[in-house]
Design an enzyme around this catalytic site. Structure first.
Site, PDB file in Angstrom:
ATOM      1  N   ALA A  10      -1.707   2.165  -2.686  1.00 27.96           N
ATOM      2  CA  ALA A  10      -1.212   1.132  -3.602  1.00 27.96           C
ATOM      3  C   ALA A  10       0.290   1.317  -3.823  1.00 27.96           C
ATOM      4  O   ALA A  10       0.797   1.149  -4.921  1.00 27.96           O
ATOM      5  CB  ALA A  10      -1.967   1.199  -4.930  1.00 27.96           C
ATOM      6  N   GLY A  11       0.972   1.701  -2.759  1.00 25.42           N
ATOM      7  CA  GLY A  11       2.424   1.886  -2.851  1.00 25.42           C
ATOM      8  C   GLY A  11       3.139   0.565  -2.639  1.00 25.42           C
ATOM      9  O   GLY A  11       2.658  -0.491  -3.077  1.00 25.42           O
ATOM     10  N   GLN A  12       4.275   0.634  -1.940  1.00 23.29           N
ATOM     11  CA  GLN A  12       5.103  -0.562  -1.755  1.00 23.29           C
ATOM     12  C   GLN A  12       4.365  -1.627  -0.951  1.00 23.29           C
ATOM     13  O   GLN A  12       4.344  -2.798  -1.329  1.00 23.29           O
ATOM     14  CB  GLN A  12       6.398  -0.185  -1.015  1.00 23.29           C
ATOM     15  CG  GLN A  12       7.308   0.757  -1.786  1.00 23.29           C
ATOM     16  CD  GLN A  12       8.114   0.019  -2.830  1.00 23.29           C
ATOM     17  OE1 GLN A  12       7.533  -0.629  -3.712  1.00 23.29           O
ATOM     18  NE2 GLN A  12       9.417   0.108  -2.757  1.00 23.29           N
ATOM     19  N   ILE A  13       3.775  -1.206   0.181  1.00 24.67           N
ATOM     20  CA  ILE A  13       3.073  -2.208   0.999  1.00 24.67           C
ATOM     21  C   ILE A  13       1.764  -2.605   0.312  1.00 24.67           C
ATOM     22  O   ILE A  13       1.429  -3.794   0.241  1.00 24.67           O
ATOM     23  CB  ILE A  13       2.793  -1.689   2.427  1.00 24.67           C
ATOM     24  CG1 ILE A  13       4.105  -1.311   3.128  1.00 24.67           C
ATOM     25  CG2 ILE A  13       2.056  -2.758   3.248  1.00 24.67           C
ATOM     26  CD1 ILE A  13       3.929  -0.732   4.528  1.00 24.67           C
ATOM     27  N   GLY A  14       1.039  -1.615  -0.221  1.00 26.41           N
ATOM     28  CA  GLY A  14      -0.253  -1.903  -0.856  1.00 26.41           C
ATOM     29  C   GLY A  14      -0.119  -2.911  -1.995  1.00 26.41           C
ATOM     30  O   GLY A  14      -0.917  -3.854  -2.108  1.00 26.41           O
ATOM     31  N   ASN A  58       0.265  12.409   7.610  1.00 25.94           N
ATOM     32  CA  ASN A  58      -0.552  11.205   7.580  1.00 25.94           C
ATOM     33  C   ASN A  58      -1.877  11.357   8.331  1.00 25.94           C
ATOM     34  O   ASN A  58      -2.847  10.656   8.022  1.00 25.94           O
ATOM     35  CB  ASN A  58       0.261  10.003   8.096  1.00 25.94           C
ATOM     36  CG  ASN A  58       1.292   9.561   7.057  1.00 25.94           C
ATOM     37  OD1 ASN A  58       1.270  10.022   5.916  1.00 25.94           O
ATOM     38  ND2 ASN A  58       2.199   8.679   7.434  1.00 25.94           N
ATOM     39  N   THR A  95      -0.452   2.549   8.383  1.00 27.25           N
ATOM     40  CA  THR A  95       0.184   3.868   8.251  1.00 27.25           C
ATOM     41  C   THR A  95       0.774   4.331   9.591  1.00 27.25           C
ATOM     42  O   THR A  95       0.143   4.192  10.634  1.00 27.25           O
ATOM     43  CB  THR A  95      -0.863   4.890   7.751  1.00 27.25           C
ATOM     44  OG1 THR A  95      -1.379   4.429   6.501  1.00 27.25           O
ATOM     45  CG2 THR A  95      -0.252   6.272   7.565  1.00 27.25           C
ATOM     46  N   ASN A  96       1.969   4.886   9.532  1.00 27.72           N
ATOM     47  CA  ASN A  96       2.670   5.375  10.727  1.00 27.72           C
ATOM     48  C   ASN A  96       2.463   6.869  10.946  1.00 27.72           C
ATOM     49  O   ASN A  96       2.181   7.585   9.993  1.00 27.72           O
ATOM     50  CB  ASN A  96       4.170   5.087  10.568  1.00 27.72           C
ATOM     51  CG  ASN A  96       4.503   3.668  10.964  1.00 27.72           C
ATOM     52  OD1 ASN A  96       4.052   3.193  12.005  1.00 27.72           O
ATOM     53  ND2 ASN A  96       5.300   2.994  10.139  1.00 27.72           N
ATOM     54  N   HIS A 119       4.284   1.179  18.571  1.00 30.45           N
ATOM     55  CA  HIS A 119       5.155   0.770  17.461  1.00 30.45           C
ATOM     56  C   HIS A 119       6.180   1.879  17.239  1.00 30.45           C
ATOM     57  O   HIS A 119       6.105   2.642  16.305  1.00 30.45           O
ATOM     58  CB  HIS A 119       4.293   0.562  16.217  1.00 30.45           C
ATOM     59  CG  HIS A 119       5.051   0.053  15.037  1.00 30.45           C
ATOM     60  ND1 HIS A 119       5.875  -1.034  15.079  1.00 30.45           N
ATOM     61  CD2 HIS A 119       5.082   0.491  13.755  1.00 30.45           C
ATOM     62  CE1 HIS A 119       6.384  -1.247  13.875  1.00 30.45           C
ATOM     63  NE2 HIS A 119       5.913  -0.325  13.058  1.00 30.45           N
TER      64      HIS A 119
HETATM   65  N1  APR Z   1      -5.397   8.496  -0.202  1.00 25.61           N
HETATM   66  C1  APR Z   1      -4.984   7.345  -0.784  1.00 25.61           C
HETATM   67  N2  APR Z   1      -3.705   7.052  -1.026  1.00 25.61           N
HETATM   68  C2  APR Z   1      -2.792   7.965  -0.654  1.00 25.61           C
HETATM   69  C3  APR Z   1      -3.136   9.192  -0.043  1.00 25.61           C
HETATM   70  C4  APR Z   1      -4.513   9.443   0.170  1.00 25.61           C
HETATM   71  N3  APR Z   1      -4.935  10.567   0.736  1.00 25.61           N
HETATM   72  N4  APR Z   1      -1.986   9.877   0.211  1.00 25.61           N
HETATM   73  C5  APR Z   1      -0.977   9.104  -0.215  1.00 25.61           C
HETATM   74  N5  APR Z   1      -1.455   7.952  -0.747  1.00 25.61           N
HETATM   75  C6  APR Z   1      -0.729   6.847  -1.354  1.00 25.61           C
HETATM   76  C7  APR Z   1       0.472   7.282  -2.176  1.00 25.61           C
HETATM   77  O1  APR Z   1       0.068   7.729  -3.461  1.00 25.61           O
HETATM   78  C8  APR Z   1       1.294   5.994  -2.216  1.00 25.61           C
HETATM   79  O2  APR Z   1       1.016   5.217  -3.364  1.00 25.61           O
HETATM   80  O3  APR Z   1      -0.174   6.025  -0.339  1.00 25.61           O
HETATM   81  C9  APR Z   1       0.832   5.212  -0.971  1.00 25.61           C
HETATM   82  C10 APR Z   1       1.941   4.988   0.037  1.00 25.61           C
HETATM   83  O4  APR Z   1       2.843   4.120  -0.545  1.00 25.61           O
HETATM   84  P1  APR Z   1       4.421   4.226  -0.312  1.00 25.61           P
HETATM   85  O5  APR Z   1       4.845   5.656  -0.405  1.00 25.61           O
HETATM   86  O6  APR Z   1       5.077   3.226  -1.197  1.00 25.61           O
HETATM   87  O7  APR Z   1       4.573   3.804   1.237  1.00 25.61           O
HETATM   88  P2  APR Z   1       4.611   2.334   1.864  1.00 25.61           P
HETATM   89  O8  APR Z   1       6.013   1.871   1.942  1.00 25.61           O
HETATM   90  O9  APR Z   1       3.591   1.474   1.210  1.00 25.61           O
HETATM   91  O10 APR Z   1       4.162   2.677   3.376  1.00 25.61           O
HETATM   92  C11 APR Z   1       2.889   3.208   3.657  1.00 25.61           C
HETATM   93  O11 APR Z   1       2.897   2.316   5.889  1.00 25.61           O
HETATM   94  O12 APR Z   1       4.580   1.365   7.171  1.00 25.61           O
HETATM   95  C12 APR Z   1       3.854   2.521   6.895  1.00 25.61           C
HETATM   96  O13 APR Z   1       5.419   4.259   7.449  1.00 25.61           O
HETATM   97  C13 APR Z   1       4.746   3.621   6.392  1.00 25.61           C
HETATM   98  O14 APR Z   1       3.120   5.335   6.652  1.00 25.61           O
HETATM   99  C14 APR Z   1       3.766   4.507   5.703  1.00 25.61           C
HETATM  100  C15 APR Z   1       2.747   3.505   5.125  1.00 25.61           C
END
Ligand code: APR
EC number: 1.1.1.37
Length: 320
Positions: A11-15, A96, A120-121, A176
């Site tokens: 639920a980060g930036q993309i989520g 990851n 995820t990358n 990618h």
């Molecule tokens: N289970 C669930 N969520 C997790 C876990 C896990 N084991 N580990 C990390 N997270 C969550 C983090 O808490 C964070 O909220 O994943 C989210 C990632 O969000 P961001 O750090 O904002 O990353 P974001 O920009 O959304 O990118 C996510 O997509 O494009 C790819 O390279 C990018 O791998 C990255 C992914």
């Protein structure tokens, strides 16, 4: 009929952007899962509170409990860490991969019938690992990269030609990463291939080469500007396009990281290829013919992806 259920793991930036788009487009009810306490709950509530103004009907829920994704129709995975300036996507592999294991098991145990889109990358290796950890059929697990890379390519082309991006089609093959293969020959403006447009004087070979390179570096360009993370608006929009194709059985022809077993001469691996996405998931791989130069670039990209897969196997011996 009940609304479809969309599970967003991460639920980060993309989520968060995915949740907002899914709600605005009324694709279904949204469950945001994240290990960070409060983040998915906060984003779910914030987006739900935009509903009365926007006028969408969708419920949103944030959770740390995998049981809440039970029965999801679509599951989009962004859990993990994004890049910082100076990092390549491949630098994220070790961290990851562990995340993919827990997410894959969560999907396996709770929504084994979902259409899974991994973001995820490093993408091609992570979607390969996620498919194995989840045990879902390969046609129901794919990776989002080609739609985004193609959208970047289309955007740059539309700017160069000063035409509507609606009339620009393009696609990008391969992994990618730095070795991705933007296809100049198969990219068009209203059906006119780019090489013809160069002949017609609409652009030059040098400008086209620069656009191809900018497409390859598209993610790094955003990371360099943002400094604290990577792109999220366009990646989320691209994944939503794929999810919509599945949910509405649109049979869209979209490039995505799909499992190739025989297609493109590949022996069971995930890489970016043109596909048809409909209610059956990845229903077909469009096995186009590559010319000598494209094949060489594609082979180099395959080699890079295979290197990442080998690195994953060295970290986790359960992967085969
Ligand atoms: N289970 C669930 N969520 C997790 C876990 C896990 N084991 N580990 C990390 N997270 C969550 C983090 O808490 C964070 O909220 O994943 C989210 C990632 O969000 P961001 O750090 O904002 O990353 P974001 O920009 O959304 O990118 C996510 O997509 O494009 C790819 O390279 C990018 O791998 C990255 C992914």
């Amino acid at each position: 009929m009940a609304r479809p259920k969309i599970a967003l793991i991460g639920a980060g930036q993309i989520g968060g952007t995915l949740a907002h788009l899914a709600a605005m487009k009324e694709l279904g009810d949204v469950v945001l899962f994240d290990i960070a306490q409060g983040t998915p709950e906060g984003k779910a509530l914030d987006i739900a509170e935009s509903g009365p103004s926007e006028g969408f009907d969708a419920s949103l829920k944030g959770t740390q409990d995998y049981a809440d994704i039970a029965g999801a129709d679509v599951c989009i995975v962004t859990a993990g860490v994004p890049r910082k300036p100076g990092m390549s996507r491949d630098d994220l592999l070790g961290i990851n991969l562990k995340v993919m294991k827990s997410v894959g098991e969560g999907i396996r145990d709770n929504c084994p019938d979902a259409f899974v889109i991994c973001i995820t990358n490093p993408l091609d290796a992570m979607v390969w690992a996620l498919q194995q950890f989840s045990g879902l059929p390969a046609n129901k697990v794919c990776g989002m990269a080609g739609v985004l890379d193609s959208a970047r390519f289309r955007h740059f082309l539309a700017e160069e030609f000063n035409v509507s991006m609606k009339d620009v089609t393009a696609f990008v093959l391969g992994g990618h990463g730095d070795t991705m293969v933007p296809s100049v020959r198969y990219s068009t403006v209203a059906g006119i291939p780019l090489p013809d447009l160069i002949d017609m004087g609409w652009t030059t070979q040098d400008k086209m080469d620069a656009i191809v390179q900018r497409t390859r570096d598209g993610g790094a360009e955003i990371v360099g500007l943002l400094k604290t993370g990577s792109a999220f608006y366009a990646p989320a929009t691209s994944a939503i396009e794929m999810a919509e194709a599945f949910l509405k059985d649109q049979k869209r022809v979209l490039p995505c990281a799909a499992y190739c077993d025989g297609e493109f001469g590949l022996d069971g691996m995930y890489v970016g290829v043109p596909t048809v996405i409909g209610a059956g998931g990845v229903e077909k791989i469009v096995n186009i013919k590559l010319n000598k130069e494209e094949q060489e670039m594609f082979d180099a990209s395959i080699k890079a992806v295979q290197g990442l897969v080998t690195a994953c196997k060295a970290i986790d011996s359960s992967l085969t």
